[in-house]
Every structure is written in structure tokens, then in C-alpha cells.
Design a protein around this motif. Structure first.
Motif, PDB file in Angstrom:
ATOM      1  N   GLY A   1      22.365 -87.343 -13.257  1.00 38.79           N
ATOM      2  CA  GLY A   1      22.588 -88.769 -13.044  1.00 38.79           C
ATOM      3  C   GLY A   1      23.447 -89.025 -11.817  1.00 38.79           C
ATOM      4  N   GLY A   2      24.480 -88.176 -11.611  1.00 41.79           N
ATOM      5  CA  GLY A   2      25.322 -88.329 -10.435  1.00 41.79           C
ATOM      6  C   GLY A   2      24.551 -88.102  -9.142  1.00 41.79           C
ATOM      7  N   ALA A   3      23.653 -87.127  -9.151  1.00 38.78           N
ATOM      8  CA  ALA A   3      22.852 -86.854  -7.958  1.00 38.78           C
ATOM      9  C   ALA A   3      21.860 -87.985  -7.689  1.00 38.78           C
ATOM     10  N   LEU A   4      21.290 -88.558  -8.752  1.00 41.71           N
ATOM     11  CA  LEU A   4      20.329 -89.647  -8.580  1.00 41.71           C
ATOM     12  C   LEU A   4      20.969 -90.880  -7.948  1.00 41.71           C
ATOM     13  N   VAL A   5      22.289 -91.028  -8.121  1.00 42.89           N
ATOM     14  CA  VAL A   5      22.992 -92.168  -7.538  1.00 42.89           C
ATOM     15  C   VAL A   5      22.836 -92.188  -6.023  1.00 42.89           C
ATOM     16  N   LEU A   6      22.701 -91.014  -5.419  1.00 45.81           N
ATOM     17  CA  LEU A   6      22.546 -90.943  -3.962  1.00 45.81           C
ATOM     18  C   LEU A   6      21.283 -91.661  -3.494  1.00 45.81           C
ATOM     19  N   ALA A   7      20.293 -91.758  -4.401  1.00 45.51           N
ATOM     20  CA  ALA A   7      19.062 -92.491  -4.073  1.00 45.51           C
ATOM     21  C   ALA A   7      19.143 -93.949  -4.505  1.00 45.51           C
ATOM     22  N   GLY A   8      20.193 -94.313  -5.238  1.00 45.02           N
ATOM     23  CA  GLY A   8      20.364 -95.683  -5.711  1.00 45.02           C
ATOM     24  C   GLY A   8      20.778 -95.709  -7.167  1.00 45.02           C
ATOM     25  N   LEU A   9      21.615 -96.684  -7.534  1.00 46.13           N
ATOM     26  CA  LEU A   9      22.124 -96.769  -8.906  1.00 46.13           C
ATOM     27  C   LEU A   9      21.029 -97.084  -9.921  1.00 46.13           C
ATOM     28  N   TRP A  10      19.875 -97.578  -9.465  1.00 40.64           N
ATOM     29  CA  TRP A  10      18.808 -97.932 -10.400  1.00 40.64           C
ATOM     30  C   TRP A  10      18.097 -96.698 -10.933  1.00 40.64           C
ATOM     31  N   TRP A  11      18.067 -95.602 -10.153  1.00 39.86           N
ATOM     32  CA  TRP A  11      17.277 -94.440 -10.535  1.00 39.86           C
ATOM     33  C   TRP A  11      17.727 -93.772 -11.830  1.00 39.86           C
ATOM     34  N   PRO A  12      19.029 -93.573 -12.075  1.00 31.06           N
ATOM     35  CA  PRO A  12      19.426 -93.009 -13.376  1.00 31.06           C
ATOM     36  C   PRO A  12      18.968 -93.866 -14.550  1.00 31.06           C
ATOM     37  N   ALA A  13      19.038 -95.191 -14.398  1.00 35.62           N
ATOM     38  CA  ALA A  13      18.607 -96.088 -15.473  1.00 35.62           C
ATOM     39  C   ALA A  13      17.104 -95.994 -15.704  1.00 35.62           C
ATOM     40  N   PHE A  14      16.322 -95.922 -14.618  1.00 35.88           N
ATOM     41  CA  PHE A  14      14.864 -95.860 -14.745  1.00 35.88           C
ATOM     42  C   PHE A  14      14.431 -94.582 -15.466  1.00 35.88           C
ATOM     43  N   LEU A  15      14.937 -93.438 -15.039  1.00 43.39           N
ATOM     44  CA  LEU A  15      14.549 -92.174 -15.674  1.00 43.39           C
ATOM     45  C   LEU A  15      15.089 -92.078 -17.096  1.00 43.39           C
ATOM     46  N   ASN A  16      16.247 -92.701 -17.340  1.00 41.95           N
ATOM     47  CA  ASN A  16      16.781 -92.718 -18.701  1.00 41.95           C
ATOM     48  C   ASN A  16      15.857 -93.478 -19.643  1.00 41.95           C
ATOM     49  N   ALA A  17      15.204 -94.516 -19.111  1.00 39.33           N
ATOM     50  CA  ALA A  17      14.266 -95.292 -19.936  1.00 39.33           C
ATOM     51  C   ALA A  17      13.085 -94.448 -20.371  1.00 39.33           C
ATOM     52  N   VAL A  18      12.753 -93.410 -19.612  1.00 37.36           N
ATOM     53  CA  VAL A  18      11.637 -92.520 -19.964  1.00 37.36           C
ATOM     54  C   VAL A  18      12.075 -91.497 -21.005  1.00 37.36           C
ATOM     55  N   VAL A  19      13.178 -90.790 -20.733  1.00 39.68           N
ATOM     56  CA  VAL A  19      13.601 -89.710 -21.633  1.00 39.68           C
ATOM     57  C   VAL A  19      14.175 -90.245 -22.946  1.00 39.68           C
ATOM     58  N   ALA A  20      14.540 -91.529 -22.993  1.00 41.92           N
ATOM     59  CA  ALA A  20      15.111 -92.100 -24.220  1.00 41.92           C
ATOM     60  C   ALA A  20      14.111 -92.140 -25.373  1.00 41.92           C
ATOM     61  N   TRP A  21      12.813 -91.978 -25.086  1.00 43.37           N
ATOM     62  CA  TRP A  21      11.800 -91.976 -26.145  1.00 43.37           C
ATOM     63  C   TRP A  21      11.602 -90.586 -26.760  1.00 43.37           C
ATOM     64  N   LEU A  22      12.182 -89.553 -26.170  1.00 35.77           N
ATOM     65  CA  LEU A  22      11.978 -88.197 -26.672  1.00 35.77           C
ATOM     66  C   LEU A  22      12.578 -87.965 -28.072  1.00 35.77           C
TER      67      LEU A  22
END
Length: 405
Positions: A156-177
Motif C-alpha cells: 500500500g505504501g508503494a502504491l501511494v507513489l502512483a497516487g493515493l487512489w490506487w491502494p483503495a482501488f486494489l483493496n476493493a478487489v481483494v476485500a472479496w476474498l
């Protein structure tokens, strides 16, 4: 229909994996900066957490009671649905009202999850005839839960370098696991509550508060020291910003903190065996006092920057040691003394207590920080938990020593 021992035993590894996936939260190391980019103040951040806490208060006991009546597996499946929905909403929201919806859905998911996983582990161990292993299983559960968050944090910290939205977007995917794992669990055989609704609630309160002093004091300790860590967790990110720590480093700091919890929880049963229950409880009681007062001292304006950052991170880490010990040693002390048919409700009640107090004290802590700064806010809470040491920790120590003789 009877369930074979192989399928029952598979429950254990699945619940551990489920805990790891549940805490695989890519957004958590940067959740406060993520919310603040949409114009939220720190006061509003704490308001959101207060809303979450109030929702937990409303949902927690009914959800635990449903788990006792309708099955732990069904409860975990419902939890998985709400968990996935919550983080999907978070990724698509940009306003305070949208984040409120996220908090409500997340509270529903957490309420159905909380206690049900622990109760399922205990029921499975009992059905397999291995109840003496439950303390160790709780340690493994906490370990894998923290491993999930530890692995997710630097990503999540590394994804911040591409923008604060990216950790939230990918979290929305893995949250269904977690939902996919929950549907594969099996319900172990167990005794079910036979009383009417009002009698059930009266019975669980009677069991906790009127059976033995050590059970009542263990419950209060679980609430008090769970609260101490939860309050600190929501201070960390703003505190790090105040110290001047770079945003990209948040993921590594968050991962390190969770790794401390994981290792402490994994070895908690050995620590208790080596030091004894009294010394472990003493450590649990002292940790928040040292943590809050140490962080307050490091936030003073005349402290050199390298001491402030190093000391602030170090004193924050002490909370993680207390968390690992509390969630294994104190939680085991509670669960081992509560009847199986009421265990999920008892765990939900302890979580309810933490959230109810957080709803009030979290707003107080946020207000103190906004108005007077971190040294005053954290110092005040160091004093509050010094009082908790006298009112909660010392009576529990007395009961432990009397029971050992």
C-alpha cells in the motif's frame, strides 16, 4: 449430519487464512492521508471512527447472538459480503457522506466477523477433542492476521507513489476474498442456547459479571487494553506527519508494527508459560502508560528531530507488544471460562465495550490534539491509562495470585 475429522481440522487452517485475508488492507497505512485529500479535517476523521464505533455498539451483540443461534459459518459468510461491499464503496467515494456509508458497511462486516472466527476455532478444537490447544491457536490466529496486514502495508505504501487512489482501488478487489474462504468452512457440532432471547442476554451478563472475579476482571482488561491500542492506532499516521516522516515510509512503519504484533501473538503462550500470567498482565498494564507518555515527550518542540522520530516510532511500537499479549493471553482467559453456547456473544460484548468507549474517548483525544497538540493529548491519555492500571490491572493481578495459591 456428522462432519468428519479431516474436514473439521481443515477449519483451523482456513480460519487462519481467513484472518490473514481479512486484514490484507492495502489502504490502512495511508487511510488518514487518503481521507484528508478529499478535504476532511482530523476532527472529521475521528468523527468517522466514532460513527464506526457507534455502529459496532448497535450491531455487535446482535450479530454475535445470531452467530450463537444460526452458526459461526453463516455469520462469517455474511461478514464477507459486507466486507467486500464496504471497501468497494470506499474506493468509489469522495465525500464525507460516502465515507459514512463505508463505515456503516465495514461495521456490519466486522460485527459479524468478530467473535465468530474465535468461537469457530474453539468449537472445532472441542469437537476434535483438543481443547488444551486453544491458547496456542489464538496465538496463531493473531499471527496470521498480522501477517496479512504486514504484507499489505508496504505494498500500500508503494502504491501511494502512483497516487493515493490506487491502494483503495486494489483493496476493493481483494476485500472479496474472505467471502470465498468463508463458504468453504464447515459448522462443527456444539451445544446451542436453549433459553429465550431475554434469558440468553441475562445469562451472558450473569456469567461474565457474577461468576468469578477473575472472569469479570479479564473481560474488563480485554476492553481497557484493546481500547488503549485502538486509540493509538488512529493517532499514529497524524503523529508521523507531525514528526515529518515521509508518506511513502508509512507502509514500512505500519508493516513493522504489525510484525511486532504477529511475533508477540505467535509466542504469547510461551511468554506466559515462561514469565507467568501475573508478569504478562503487568506488562500489558504498563505498556499504554509508557507508550502514550513516551510519544508525548517525543512530540515536544525542543526535542531534536532524530530523537523525536526514532523515539516516537519506538514508543509507538510498545503498543504492539501489549496488543499481541492482550489478544492472546487475556482473550484466552475469557474464552476458557465462558460456556461454548455463549462464547461468540461474549467476544462480541468485549468488542462492543472497546468501541463504545472509543466513540467517546476517541473524540476527546482528537479534540485535545487539534486544540492543544500531540504532547498534551497523548500525555492526558497516559494519565488515563495510569488510572486504568490501578482500577483494572491491579485487581486482576490480585485475582491471579489468589487463584494460583
Amino acid at each position: 449430519m456428522s462432519v468428519g475429522p479431516e474436514r473439521l481440522r481443515a477449519n483451523i487452517s482456513k480460519v487462519l487464512f481467513l484472518n490473514s485475508l481479512w486484514m490484507f488492507l492495502l489502504i490502512m497505512p495511508v487511510i488518514v492521508p487518503f481521507l484528508r485529500q478529499y478535504g476532511l479535517s482530523m476532527e472529521q476523521v475521528f468523527q468517522l471512527q466514532a460513527i464506526f464505533a457507534v455502529c459496532i455498539v448497535v450491531f455487535e451483540v446482535p450479530s454475535g447472538y445470531i452467530a450463537d443461534l444460526c452458526g459461526r459459518r453463516n455469520s462469517l459468510i455474511v461478514a464477507g459480503v459486507f466486507h467486500g461491499l464496504a471497501f468497494t464503496v470506499l474506493a468509489t467515494s469522495s465525500s464525507f457522506s460516502g465515507f459514512v456509508v463505508f463505515e456503516v458497511l465495514a461495521a456490519l462486516g466486522q460485527s459479524f466477523f468478530s467473535g465468530s472466527d474465535v468461537a469457530l476455532l474453539y468449537d472445532t478444537e472441542a469437537a476434535l477433542g483438543e481443547p488444551e490447544r486453544t491458547t496456542r491457536i489464538l496465538g496463531r490466529r493473531l499471527f496470521w492476521s498480522q501477517v496479512g496486514e504486514t504484507v499489505a502495508a508496504p505494498i500500500g505504501g508503494a502504491l501511494v507513489l502512483a497516487g493515493l487512489w490506487w491502494p483503495a482501488f486494489l483493496n476493493a478487489v481483494v476485500a472479496w476474498l474472505p467471502l470465498l474462504v468463508a463458504v468453504t468452512l464447515v459448522e462443527p457440532p456444539r451445544a446451542k442456547a436453549q433459553w429465550q432471547h431475554r434469558e440468553n442476554f441475562g445469562r451472558i451478563f450473569g456469567v461474565i459479571f457474577c461468576t468469578t472475579p477473575i472472569l469479570r476482571q479479564s473481560f474488563l482488561a480485554l476492553v481497557a487494553y484493546g481500547l488503549s491500542t485502538l486509540l493509538a492506532v488512529w493517532v499514529f499516521q497524524g503523529y508521523w506527519e507531525q514528526l515529518g516522516i515521509s508518506l511513502w515510509f508509512f507502509g514500512f512503519a505500519w508493516a513493522g508494527y504489525n510484525l511486532i504484533v504477529a511475533v508477540t501473538g505467535h509466542y504469547a503462550h510461551r511468554i506466559e508459560k515462561r514469565l507467568g500470567a501475573s508478569r504478562v498482565v503487568l506488562i500489558i498494564g504498563i505498556v499504554p502508560i509508557v507508550g502514550y507518555l513516551g510519544m508525548a515527550a517525543c512530540a515536544l518542540t525542543n526535542v531534536p528531530i532524530w530523537i523525536a522520530i526514532g523515539g516516537g516510532l519506538l514508543f509507538g511500537a510498545t503498543f504492539q507488544i501489549g496488543r499481541g499479549l492482550t489478544q492472546v493471553v487475556i482473550k484466552a482467559a475469557l474464552n476458557e471460562r465462558v460456556p461454548a453456547e455463549l462464547r461468540a456473544t461474549a467476544n462480541s460484548l468485549s468488542s462492543l465495550g472497546v468501541r463504545l468507549l472509543f466513540a467517546a474517548l476517541g473524540l476527546l483525544l482528537g479534540a485535545l490534539i487539534d486544540v492543544y497538540g500531540y504532547p498534551t493529548g497523548l500525555g492526558t491519555f497516559g494519565a488515563i491509562f495510569a488510572l486504568a492500571f490501578l482500577l483494572v490491572c491491579l485487581p486482576l493481578l490480585g485475582s491471579i495470585r489468589r487463584s494460583s495459591t
